[in-house]
Design a protein around this motif. Structure first.
Motif, mmCIF file in Angstrom:
data_model
loop_
_atom_site.group_PDB
_atom_site.id
_atom_site.type_symbol
_atom_site.label_atom_id
_atom_site.label_comp_id
_atom_site.label_asym_id
_atom_site.label_seq_id
_atom_site.Cartn_x
_atom_site.Cartn_y
_atom_site.Cartn_z
ATOM 1 N N VAL A 44 -1.222 -2.582 -6.107
ATOM 2 C CA VAL A 44 -1.152 -1.234 -6.678
ATOM 3 C C VAL A 44 -2.556 -0.847 -7.124
ATOM 4 O O VAL A 44 -3.229 -1.605 -7.839
ATOM 5 N N SER A 45 -3.013 0.334 -6.695
ATOM 6 C CA SER A 45 -4.360 0.803 -7.007
ATOM 7 C C SER A 45 -4.422 1.396 -8.402
ATOM 8 O O SER A 45 -3.390 1.649 -9.039
ATOM 9 N N PRO A 46 -5.632 1.679 -8.905
ATOM 10 C CA PRO A 46 -5.755 2.272 -10.244
ATOM 11 C C PRO A 46 -5.058 3.627 -10.373
ATOM 12 O O PRO A 46 -4.678 4.026 -11.474
ATOM 13 N N GLU A 47 -4.877 4.327 -9.237
ATOM 14 C CA GLU A 47 -4.200 5.629 -9.261
ATOM 15 C C GLU A 47 -2.713 5.528 -8.982
ATOM 16 O O GLU A 47 -2.019 6.536 -8.934
ATOM 17 N N GLY A 48 -2.221 4.297 -8.751
ATOM 18 C CA GLY A 48 -0.798 4.111 -8.518
ATOM 19 C C GLY A 48 -0.384 4.048 -7.072
ATOM 20 O O GLY A 48 0.815 3.988 -6.768
ATOM 21 N N GLU A 49 -1.352 4.060 -6.142
ATOM 22 C CA GLU A 49 -1.000 3.907 -4.729
ATOM 23 C C GLU A 49 -0.522 2.483 -4.478
ATOM 24 O O GLU A 49 -1.110 1.526 -4.980
ATOM 25 N N ILE A 50 0.528 2.356 -3.696
ATOM 26 C CA ILE A 50 1.096 1.051 -3.370
ATOM 27 C C ILE A 50 0.623 0.663 -1.975
ATOM 28 O O ILE A 50 0.836 1.410 -1.009
ATOM 29 N N TYR A 51 -0.024 -0.484 -1.865
ATOM 30 C CA TYR A 51 -0.560 -0.974 -0.599
ATOM 31 C C TYR A 51 0.054 -2.340 -0.263
ATOM 32 O O TYR A 51 0.472 -3.069 -1.161
ATOM 33 N N PRO A 52 0.062 -2.724 1.035
ATOM 34 C CA PRO A 52 0.463 -4.102 1.377
ATOM 35 C C PRO A 52 -0.425 -5.127 0.684
ATOM 36 O O PRO A 52 0.038 -6.147 0.211
ATOM 37 N N PRO B 97 -5.385 -1.010 2.679
ATOM 38 C CA PRO B 97 -4.980 0.142 1.864
ATOM 39 C C PRO B 97 -4.278 1.266 2.633
ATOM 40 O O PRO B 97 -4.668 2.426 2.556
ATOM 41 N N ILE B 98 -3.226 0.922 3.372
ATOM 42 C CA ILE B 98 -2.330 1.931 3.932
ATOM 43 C C ILE B 98 -1.295 2.247 2.863
ATOM 44 O O ILE B 98 -0.573 1.352 2.411
ATOM 45 N N SER B 99 -1.211 3.500 2.451
ATOM 46 C CA SER B 99 -0.323 3.845 1.343
ATOM 47 C C SER B 99 1.144 3.747 1.746
ATOM 48 O O SER B 99 1.567 4.289 2.764
ATOM 49 N N LEU B 100 1.890 3.047 0.921
ATOM 50 C CA LEU B 100 3.344 2.935 1.094
ATOM 51 C C LEU B 100 4.065 3.898 0.151
ATOM 52 O O LEU B 100 5.289 3.982 0.165
ATOM 53 N N GLY B 101 3.285 4.614 -0.648
ATOM 54 C CA GLY B 101 3.836 5.511 -1.648
ATOM 55 C C GLY B 101 3.008 5.411 -2.913
ATOM 56 O O GLY B 101 2.040 4.646 -2.987
ATOM 57 N N ASN B 102 3.352 6.205 -3.908
ATOM 58 C CA ASN B 102 2.671 6.173 -5.195
ATOM 59 C C ASN B 102 3.720 6.018 -6.281
ATOM 60 O O ASN B 102 4.803 6.606 -6.191
ATOM 61 N N GLY C 40 14.630 0.580 8.774
ATOM 62 C CA GLY C 40 14.119 1.916 8.982
ATOM 63 C C GLY C 40 12.727 1.966 9.575
ATOM 64 O O GLY C 40 12.180 0.978 10.057
ATOM 65 N N ASP C 41 12.138 3.179 9.526
ATOM 66 C CA ASP C 41 10.844 3.406 10.148
ATOM 67 C C ASP C 41 9.720 3.570 9.131
ATOM 68 O O ASP C 41 8.631 4.028 9.457
ATOM 69 N N HIS C 42 9.988 3.222 7.868
ATOM 70 C CA HIS C 42 8.922 3.207 6.872
ATOM 71 C C HIS C 42 7.882 2.178 7.305
ATOM 72 O O HIS C 42 8.216 1.140 7.888
ATOM 73 N N PHE C 43 6.601 2.447 7.028
ATOM 74 C CA PHE C 43 5.559 1.540 7.507
ATOM 75 C C PHE C 43 5.770 0.115 7.036
ATOM 76 O O PHE C 43 5.512 -0.841 7.776
ATOM 77 N N LEU C 44 6.240 -0.066 5.799
ATOM 78 C CA LEU C 44 6.435 -1.426 5.301
ATOM 79 C C LEU C 44 7.463 -2.171 6.144
ATOM 80 O O LEU C 44 7.303 -3.367 6.413
ATOM 81 N N ALA C 45 8.507 -1.467 6.599
ATOM 82 C CA ALA C 45 9.519 -2.089 7.456
ATOM 83 C C ALA C 45 8.916 -2.439 8.820
ATOM 84 O O ALA C 45 9.162 -3.523 9.373
ATOM 85 N N ILE C 46 8.117 -1.527 9.361
ATOM 86 C CA ILE C 46 7.450 -1.779 10.652
ATOM 87 C C ILE C 46 6.502 -2.967 10.521
ATOM 88 O O ILE C 46 6.465 -3.855 11.386
ATOM 89 N N TRP C 47 5.737 -2.981 9.453
ATOM 90 C CA TRP C 47 4.773 -4.063 9.233
ATOM 91 C C TRP C 47 5.477 -5.410 9.110
ATOM 92 O O TRP C 47 5.008 -6.414 9.642
ATOM 93 N N PRO D 53 -9.435 -18.233 11.159
ATOM 94 C CA PRO D 53 -9.173 -18.499 9.746
ATOM 95 C C PRO D 53 -8.124 -17.571 9.165
ATOM 96 O O PRO D 53 -7.445 -17.916 8.196
ATOM 97 N N GLU D 54 -7.993 -16.353 9.762
ATOM 98 C CA GLU D 54 -7.072 -15.370 9.195
ATOM 99 C C GLU D 54 -6.912 -14.191 10.146
ATOM 100 O O GLU D 54 -7.898 -13.611 10.601
ATOM 101 N N VAL D 55 -5.669 -13.845 10.461
ATOM 102 C CA VAL D 55 -5.395 -12.620 11.208
ATOM 103 C C VAL D 55 -5.261 -11.512 10.172
ATOM 104 O O VAL D 55 -4.231 -11.371 9.519
ATOM 105 N N CYS D 56 -6.322 -10.734 10.007
ATOM 106 C CA CYS D 56 -6.376 -9.751 8.922
ATOM 107 C C CYS D 56 -6.235 -8.339 9.464
ATOM 108 O O CYS D 56 -7.207 -7.744 9.953
ATOM 109 N N ALA D 57 -5.026 -7.803 9.368
ATOM 110 C CA ALA D 57 -4.764 -6.444 9.839
ATOM 111 C C ALA D 57 -5.512 -5.413 9.010
ATOM 112 O O ALA D 57 -5.935 -4.373 9.525
ATOM 113 N N GLY D 58 -5.683 -5.695 7.721
ATOM 114 C CA GLY D 58 -6.368 -4.758 6.848
ATOM 115 C C GLY D 58 -7.814 -4.553 7.254
ATOM 116 O O GLY D 58 -8.295 -3.411 7.330
ATOM 117 N N ALA D 59 -8.525 -5.649 7.524
ATOM 118 C CA ALA D 59 -9.923 -5.546 7.933
ATOM 119 C C ALA D 59 -10.037 -4.795 9.256
ATOM 120 O O ALA D 59 -10.960 -3.996 9.458
#
Length: 469
Positions: free
Chosen positions: A365-373, A378-383, A399-406, A427-433
């Motif tokens: 959760v970001s300082p502004e309340g964004e919810i990320y994986p 930092p793909i927003s899942l909502g605030n 469903g088709d919410h990004f978190l479900a797809i991910w 060392p790491e499969v990093c989708a975020g990077a």
């Protein structure tokens, strides 16, 4: 003989979280004094939760009757006292006993791993990374947080309160929701988390809720008084970033003269206070040649040393951190020595497996309340202002919410991952990077690929009996 209304209380070094399903009841405990995890089941878990909630012995006795374990209650309570987890409220405070490393550490690591996997399978959110602020009193050249480039370019660092940061009440309410979701491990980070004026209110509330709290910091604000106060709240660990064993080199990376001395002094003070510490270093192309000297220095001032060569792009298209990646040749030189020293076994890449724990075992959760994986994805899942995080988590498998797809995404779904011989050394499969660099989270992560190729080359040369050059 104790009264039926005897009050028991948790000792201050205990972190805990209950996980109740229709089939099983679990309660996970971290004894921060002894750095040991414990797991209670069913009746023991229910009774411990009642103690943690502050109920007196007459309530515990009635609960034990209901659970059909009333005869076992006295011995159970005495065992918790003996384990250093609870005490009678009328007794004087228990003294801190020195921690000594022993074979329990291996058992503890296995127990934590098993608990994390169980929590995921049973729909609980086990961990959360909470960025309290993006403000910072350093200007690190590789920082990936928003506006990192702008902060580097201006002389004055941004340390003032930002209007859209979550309020104290909002953060505490969020932590209530996270506790209800099963979050055990809570990381407080930033920016520099200690810049918030309400830092102690947040930290103390987190401990009151039973979170196992880790603090990420640069150490610049960790004065003697700060460390003494922190000691009384028993954090699980404090991680501080140090980028070199050379003060001038470190300060050139942070953009703050004298920062090396403050960070290293903070590590020493924390360690002297009995607080577990981690020395975190990200080697760059300019510092990697001193890799082993930095690592050795880290071991002299901290309990844990992490040397992570995975630099990632910054938020908002900031690709500057990638310009600081060590070359493949530099990485080969380091890995050749690491392989020789540790004989590190190869763990084949499971292409049918999930890429990482982001969005599965943890959220950010970001300082502004964004919810990320995660904070690096930092793909927003909502605030949290408009999205109920508990509903988001509980419905995330459908469903088709990004978190479900991910969550349905496997390593084999990535464009290149698992399709090359060197991929087994990743060392790491990093989708975020990948997403931060290209806008496509299924693309390759340059940092991981560079390390995988280097590792593959080193192992191939050694296996063929050749002299590495």
């Amino acid at each position: 003989m104790q009264s039926k209304n005897t009050q028991f209380k948790l000792l201050p070094w205990v972190s805990w979280r209950q996980f109740f399903t229709p089939e099983e009841k679990r309660l996970f405990i971290s004894n921060e004094q002894q750095r040991e995890y414990l797991l209670l089941h069913n009746e023991s878990a229910v009774l411990f939760e009642a103690i943690a909630m502050g109920f007196p012995q007459d309530y515990l006795q009635n609960l034990a009757v209901e659970l059909q374990v009333s005869d076992e209650l006295p011995d159970y309570l005495e065992s918790l006292i003996a384990e250093g987890l609870i005490q009678r409220e009328c007794e004087p405070p228990r003294e801190q006993t020195p921690f000594t490393e022993d074979k329990k550490a291996i058992t503890t690591i296995k127990l934590e791993k098993e608990m994390i996997e169980w929590a995921e399978v049973n729909g609980f959110l086990f961990g959360c990374h909470l960025d309290l602020t993006y403000r910072c009193n350093q200007k690190c050249v590789h920082c990936f947080n928003p506006n990192a480039l702008e902060r580097r370019q201006v002389e004055k660092r941004s340390t003032q309160q930002v209007a859209n940061e979550l309020s104290t009440i909002e953060i505490c309410s969020l932590m209530d929701s996270l506790a209800a979701l099963g979050v055990f491990h809570l990381t407080l980070s930033g920016g520099e988390a200690t810049l918030r004026k309400d830092f102690w209110e947040i930290f103390e509330y987190a401990r009151k809720l039973g979170f196992c709290v880790e603090l990420y910091s640069n150490g610049l604000n960790l004065s003697e008084c700060f460390v003494e106060r922190l000691k009384g709240h028993w954090p699980h660990k404090v991680s501080i970033s140090v980028y070199s064993d050379d003060p001038k080199q470190h300060d050139s990376i942070t953009g703050v003269q004298g920062s090396w001395g403050k960070s290293v002094n903070a590590l020493k003070q924390l360690r002297n206070a009995g607080i577990r510490t981690a020395f975190k270093c990200i080697p760059t192309k300019d510092t990697i040649d001193s890799y082993f000297e930095i690592k050795s220095f880290g071991e002299s001032v901290s309990d844990i040393v992490t040397m992570d060569m995975s630099l990632t792009p910054g938020y908002g298209g900031n690709l500057h951190p990638l310009s600081m990646l060590p070359s493949e040749s530099q990485i080969m030189t380091i890995l050749n020595q690491e392989v020789e020293k540790t004989n590190k076994p190869l763990v084949p890449l499971d292409i049918d497996g999930s890429p990482c724990g982001a969005g599965r075992k943890s959220l950010c959760v970001s300082p502004e309340g964004e919810i990320y994986p995660c904070n690096g994805f930092p793909i927003s899942l909502g605030n949290i202002h408009t999205t109920n995080i508990r509903d988001l988590w509980s419905k995330a498998d459908n469903g088709d919410h990004f978190l479900a797809i991910w969550r349905r995404t496997k390593i084999k779904d990535f464009h290149e991952c698992g399709k090359h011989e060197y991929c087994s050394y990743c060392p790491e499969v990093c989708a975020g990077a990948a997403w931060l660099a290209t806008g496509d989270y299924l693309s390759k992560n340059e940092s991981s690929c560079r390390q995988a190729k280097a590792y593959h080359h080193v192992v191939t040369v050694r296996n063929n009996g050749l002299i590495y050059a």
